[in-house]
Design a protein around this motif. Structure first.
Motif, PDB file in Angstrom:
ATOM      1  N   PRO A 172      44.944  19.864  66.522  1.00 15.08           N
ATOM      2  CA  PRO A 172      44.178  20.924  65.822  1.00 15.08           C
ATOM      3  C   PRO A 172      42.943  20.437  65.590  1.00 15.08           C
ATOM      4  CG  PRO A 172      46.256  20.164  64.737  1.00 15.08           C
ATOM      5  CD  PRO A 172      46.190  19.324  65.748  1.00 15.08           C
ATOM      6  N   GLU A 174      41.351  21.247  63.004  1.00 15.80           N
ATOM      7  CA  GLU A 174      41.014  20.924  61.674  1.00 15.80           C
ATOM      8  C   GLU A 174      40.975  19.661  61.280  1.00 15.80           C
ATOM      9  OE1 GLU A 174      43.131  23.590  62.451  1.00 15.80           O
ATOM     10  OE2 GLU A 174      42.600  25.268  61.544  1.00 15.80           O
ATOM     11  N   LEU A 175      41.827  18.989  62.326  1.00 16.63           N
ATOM     12  CA  LEU A 175      41.828  17.327  62.145  1.00 16.63           C
ATOM     13  C   LEU A 175      40.359  16.913  62.346  1.00 16.63           C
ATOM     14  CD1 LEU A 175      44.934  15.860  63.524  1.00 16.63           C
ATOM     15  CD2 LEU A 175      44.537  16.446  61.014  1.00 16.63           C
ATOM     16  N   GLU A 177      37.788  18.512  61.848  1.00 25.72           N
ATOM     17  CA  GLU A 177      36.881  18.880  60.903  1.00 25.72           C
ATOM     18  C   GLU A 177      36.713  18.110  59.764  1.00 25.72           C
ATOM     19  OE1 GLU A 177      37.697  22.992  60.920  1.00 25.72           O
ATOM     20  OE2 GLU A 177      36.522  23.605  62.444  1.00 25.72           O
ATOM     21  N   SER A 178      38.332  17.807  59.477  1.00 26.80           N
ATOM     22  CA  SER A 178      38.844  17.096  58.251  1.00 26.80           C
ATOM     23  C   SER A 178      37.948  15.604  58.258  1.00 26.80           C
ATOM     24  CB  SER A 178      40.005  17.087  58.104  1.00 26.80           C
ATOM     25  OG  SER A 178      40.488  16.489  56.950  1.00 26.80           O
ATOM     26  N   ALA A 179      37.834  15.110  59.592  1.00 24.59           N
ATOM     27  CA  ALA A 179      37.334  13.877  59.731  1.00 24.59           C
ATOM     28  C   ALA A 179      35.853  13.910  59.722  1.00 24.59           C
ATOM     29  CB  ALA A 179      37.709  13.368  61.183  1.00 24.59           C
ATOM     30  N   ARG A 180      35.321  14.968  59.956  1.00 19.19           N
ATOM     31  CA  ARG A 180      33.609  15.171  59.839  1.00 19.19           C
ATOM     32  C   ARG A 180      33.734  15.227  58.461  1.00 19.19           C
ATOM     33  NH1 ARG A 180      31.155  19.900  63.226  1.00 19.19           N
ATOM     34  NH2 ARG A 180      29.521  19.131  62.076  1.00 19.19           N
ATOM     35  N   ILE A 181      34.279  15.975  57.550  1.00 19.64           N
ATOM     36  CA  ILE A 181      33.908  16.008  56.167  1.00 19.64           C
ATOM     37  C   ILE A 181      34.187  14.619  55.415  1.00 19.64           C
ATOM     38  CG2 ILE A 181      34.955  16.912  53.926  1.00 19.64           C
ATOM     39  CD1 ILE A 181      35.357  19.494  55.617  1.00 19.64           C
ATOM     40  N   ASP A 182      35.182  13.993  56.175  1.00 17.78           N
ATOM     41  CA  ASP A 182      35.184  12.566  55.658  1.00 17.78           C
ATOM     42  C   ASP A 182      34.525  11.609  56.094  1.00 17.78           C
ATOM     43  OD1 ASP A 182      37.682  12.721  54.070  1.00 17.78           O
ATOM     44  OD2 ASP A 182      39.210  12.647  55.566  1.00 17.78           O
TER      45      ASP A 182
ATOM     46  N   LEU B  52      30.577  23.162  58.903  1.00 17.91           N
ATOM     47  CA  LEU B  52      31.310  22.895  60.205  1.00 17.91           C
ATOM     48  C   LEU B  52      30.794  24.041  61.124  1.00 17.91           C
ATOM     49  CD1 LEU B  52      34.852  22.670  58.598  1.00 17.91           C
ATOM     50  CD2 LEU B  52      33.440  21.007  59.707  1.00 17.91           C
ATOM     51  N   PRO B  72      28.468  17.570  57.729  1.00 12.94           N
ATOM     52  CA  PRO B  72      29.479  17.873  56.265  1.00 12.94           C
ATOM     53  C   PRO B  72      29.663  16.802  55.414  1.00 12.94           C
ATOM     54  CG  PRO B  72      30.409  18.363  58.600  1.00 12.94           C
ATOM     55  CD  PRO B  72      28.892  17.753  58.901  1.00 12.94           C
ATOM     56  N   SER B  73      29.770  15.340  55.918  1.00 13.36           N
ATOM     57  CA  SER B  73      29.927  14.555  55.140  1.00 13.36           C
ATOM     58  C   SER B  73      28.899  13.944  54.133  1.00 13.36           C
ATOM     59  CB  SER B  73      30.493  13.209  55.868  1.00 13.36           C
ATOM     60  OG  SER B  73      29.148  13.004  56.625  1.00 13.36           O
ATOM     61  N   PHE B  81      42.223  22.868  54.038  1.00 10.84           N
ATOM     62  CA  PHE B  81      42.405  23.665  55.220  1.00 10.84           C
ATOM     63  C   PHE B  81      43.612  24.444  55.031  1.00 10.84           C
ATOM     64  CE2 PHE B  81      39.433  20.444  56.686  1.00 10.84           C
ATOM     65  CZ  PHE B  81      38.746  21.186  57.335  1.00 10.84           C
ATOM     66  N   ALA B  85      45.879  20.142  57.430  1.00 16.58           N
ATOM     67  CA  ALA B  85      44.837  18.912  58.296  1.00 16.58           C
ATOM     68  C   ALA B  85      45.183  17.749  57.745  1.00 16.58           C
ATOM     69  CB  ALA B  85      43.505  19.610  58.247  1.00 16.58           C
ATOM     70  N   TYR B  87      46.199  13.896  58.347  1.00 16.73           N
ATOM     71  CA  TYR B  87      46.437  13.107  59.608  1.00 16.73           C
ATOM     72  C   TYR B  87      47.707  12.503  59.740  1.00 16.73           C
ATOM     73  CZ  TYR B  87      41.418  12.716  58.410  1.00 16.73           C
ATOM     74  OH  TYR B  87      40.047  13.074  57.917  1.00 16.73           O
ATOM     75  N   TYR B  98      41.125   7.655  53.274  1.00 14.97           N
ATOM     76  CA  TYR B  98      40.457   7.641  54.408  1.00 14.97           C
ATOM     77  C   TYR B  98      38.779   7.860  54.203  1.00 14.97           C
ATOM     78  CZ  TYR B  98      39.163   8.079  59.633  1.00 14.97           C
ATOM     79  OH  TYR B  98      38.544   8.001  60.430  1.00 14.97           O
ATOM     80  N   GLY B  99      38.693   8.972  53.675  1.00 16.15           N
ATOM     81  CA  GLY B  99      36.987   9.365  53.281  1.00 16.15           C
ATOM     82  C   GLY B  99      36.407   8.142  52.767  1.00 16.15           C
ATOM     83  N   ARG B 146      43.449  14.741  48.415  1.00  8.81           N
ATOM     84  CA  ARG B 146      42.471  13.966  49.413  1.00  8.81           C
ATOM     85  C   ARG B 146      41.052  14.781  48.904  1.00  8.81           C
ATOM     86  NH1 ARG B 146      43.112  14.883  55.786  1.00  8.81           N
ATOM     87  NH2 ARG B 146      42.577  16.962  55.330  1.00  8.81           N
ATOM     88  N   ARG B 150      37.609  12.261  46.618  1.00  9.48           N
ATOM     89  CA  ARG B 150      36.028  12.377  47.090  1.00  9.48           C
ATOM     90  C   ARG B 150      35.180  12.392  45.819  1.00  9.48           C
ATOM     91  NH1 ARG B 150      34.791  13.018  52.446  1.00  9.48           N
ATOM     92  NH2 ARG B 150      33.004  13.907  51.483  1.00  9.48           N
TER      93      ARG B 150
END
Lengths: 283, 351
Positions: A172, A174-175, A177-182, B52, B72-73, B81, B85, B87, B98-99, B146, B150
């Protein structure tokens, strides 16, 4: 089975058992042949039950000079050659196609689809079709009689790239996107998320590619002239031809038996992941 | 904690403009809900704030920084989401950490924050499980966890409750609200559910077709909808709308009956009156032929048409009623609960 009819179930079992016999019988004969001495193998009728020479045959085959009178490498070396070739092909193919599928799915660059279709078109060009030009290239690069020469031309292929593309498309968005936000960069995303998610697919592909690499016959035959580079699959054929007198079936069959062991080991040890990789849809 | 400013924000995909000149100031610690029907551009707007989606023109500021060009970060935001979303191959703990791990925080600090978030959300016992071993509501909590670890300036929620069943949705809605009040983090929440919007938001931004129809508190939107769209969207069942004729001394319904009351408008108008503002009245001016009665327990909905016309009407009256289908019922409505809209611009007239 939802239905329970004795006759149907008898018939289906009968068909399945016949199938098992048809597949297993040659392997049984190979095994039996590997347990007798040379003399017994040249008499009729052929033995159907194991003899007592297995250990001796194994020693002769693995560490001896192969067939008496011929100048082949010992079989352990051939096994090693085959193993190296199969490993290089499968690992190389997986590594390259993972990266190219990653590029095609997750990056926008000019001629992206052109690249994809160019990779895809190589599906139509297996080694057998391009064997002469490929030989020319490998010879000019001075890779004859080397592991690189054995494996590199077989590494280039589209199947794996295509498969990983399909796998990545099911991940997906979103994974990502989620990683980008992280704060994960592209390679970080690849290592930390994409690779673990494709684990089972990688395993399934590894099994397929390992056997594909192990079973290569034509290409190794063409580019190896040095007996120390012979692979086991081509050696079986050579053994049959090399014999001036009647073939030494016990040695040949032991070699065939040994040639089966590594693929069987790979399949059995990765069976669980293999099935998951081919059937799992849940991401 | 930060303010967010949206200035003349537009978004185009090729020649198609999907968001038109969106303006909005969001105060520190405010909970803003962006609400609208599907395809109105609400998710696009949220994703632009998250980074995004690129910004076609205009400016987004978070705190005192222009963030248009930031990754975004780098925007100091956290997003929840719709499908969570998470992992799938990481445990809950790893998901949450993770972040922070990427930001190279010291191990002790990461652990402390994860434990703290797990305390707040009561997900301690799940920390070592994989997301697929959790139920929808638990995954939702992890996704929020999550976001919390942050410690961002802004929370962004993209329809986070739409995958949950109705009962859990109500419960999680309250929890999100409580959590936001406790942490005091500026939040933007996207939903298509007007009840969710009304209950959660300090202020609501109603989007329709890429335009902001109205931006105000839930009560403002309910009491003084700025357009026919908002009037129909906020409140359930939806507001009754009738074509009518305004005169200086009252409003004439299509049936010819006049609702008395001084009017500043004149000419043809759209008259809006909420079902719950129709009061049963033997001599009331509004007559409805009832076709169907819905008993909801606390109140009853009478569906029908305005007598003599085919304009559909709904009235909501408290308690149980024994009204039979096919009878005529009369209602009256106080002048202050009538809403007038222009039939041409669809905007509110007495603004």
């Amino acid at each position: 089975m939802i239905e329970n009819r004795p006759f149907t179930s008898f018939l289906s079992h009968l068909i399945l058992i016949l199938g098992v016999i048809a597949i297993a019988l040659p392997i049984w004969i190979t095994f039996v042949a590997a347990t007798h001495n040379e003399l017994r193998m040249n008499q009729t009728p052929l033995p159907l039950w194991p003899g007592t020479y297995l250990w001796e045959n194994l020693q002769k085959t693995l560490f001896g000079k192969g067939l008496s009178g011929s100048e082949t490498a010992p079989v352990w070396m051939m096994l090693l050659n085959s193993l190296a070739m199969a490993m290089m092909i499968s690992v190389g193919k997986i590594a390259i196609s993972l990266l190219s599928a990653f590029a095609i799915v997750y990056f926008k660059f000019p001629f992206r689809m052109t690249c994809f279709w160019m990779i895809f078109i190589t599906l139509m060009l297996p080694v057998e079709v391009r064997i002469l030009p490929t030989f020319e290239v490998v010879a000019n690069l001075g890779l004859l009689n080397s592991y690189w020469g054995l494996s590199i031309p077989l590494i280039a292929s589209a199947t794996a790239t295509f498969m990983f593309r399909q796998v990545f498309l099911t991940v997906p968005d979103e994974l990502l996107e989620s990683a980008r936000i992280d704060g994960a960069g592209p390679m970080r995303f690849f290592w930390d998320i994409l690779l673990p998610l494709s684990r089972t697919n990688i395993a399934a592909l590894f099994v397929i590619l390992f056997i594909f690499g192990w079973n290569q016959y034509l290409w190794p035959l063409l580019i190896t002239t040095d007996t120390s580079m012979t692979t086991i699959v081509m050696s079986i054929k050579q053994m049959l031809e090399a014999a001036e007198q009647s073939p030494q079936w016990n040695i040949i069959m032991t070699t065939a038996l040994l040639a089966m062991v590594p693929p069987i080991f790979v399949v059995i040890s990765m069976q669980k992941l293999f099935v998951q990789g081919l059937t799992e849809t849940d991401k | 904690m930060a303010e967010i400013q949206l200035t003349d924000l537009t978004k185009s995909y090729g020649p198609t403009e999907v968001l038109h000149h969106v303006e909005g100031d969001i105060k520190d610690g405010e909970f803003i809900v962006i609400v609208g029907p599907s395809g109105c551009g609400k998710s696009t707007l949220l994703r632009m704030v998250a980074g995004l989606e690129s910004v076609t023109s205009g400016e987004i500021r978070i705190g005192d920084r222009r963030v248009n060009e930031l990754e975004p970060s780098a925007r100091d935001i956290a997003m929840v989401f719709q499908n969570y979303a998470l992992y799938p191959h990481m445990s809950v703990r790893e998901n949450m950490a993770y972040g922070l791990k990427i930001r190279k925080l010291p191990k002790g600090e990461i652990n402390r924050r994860v434990e703290e978030a797990a305390d707040i959300l009561e997900i301690h016992q799940y920390l070592d499980r994989k997301p697929r071993q959790l139920s929808g509501g638990q995954r939702q909590r992890v996704a929020m966890g999550r976001a919390i670890v942050r410690d961002p300036q802004v929370f962004l929620f993209d329809e986070p409750l739409s995958n949950l069943d109705a009962k859990l949705r109500v419960q999680m809605r309250l929890e999100i609200r409580k959590l936001q009040q406790r942490l005091g983090v500026t939040s933007i929440y996207v939903t298509h559910d007007q009840v969710e919007a009304m209950t959660l938001g300090d202020r609501l931004m109603v989007l329709n077709g890429g335009y902001v129809e109205q931006f105000g508190t839930p009560i403002e939107l309910y009491d003084r909808p700025a357009s026919v769209f908002v009037a129909g969207f906020i409140g359930s069942p939806a507001m009754n709308l009738l074509p009518a004729e305004a005169h200086s001394d009252g409003i004439v319904l299509p049936t010819g009956v006049k609702l008395a009351g001084a009017q500043t408008q004149s000419g043809s108008v759209l008259l809006g009156v909420r079902p719950e503002h129709l009061v049963p009245d033997q001599d009331g001016p509004i007559a409805i032929d009832v076709d169907m009665v819905e008993q909801l327990g606390a109140n009853s909905l009478l569906h029908g048409t305005l007598s003599g016309t085919d304009h559909a009407m709904v009235a909501s009256i408290p308690g149980h009623v024994a009204t039979a289908n096919g009878t005529q019922q009369r209602f009256s409505a106080a002048p202050e609960v009538l809403h007038l809209f222009s039939p041409e611009t669809q905007k509110r007239l007495d603004a």
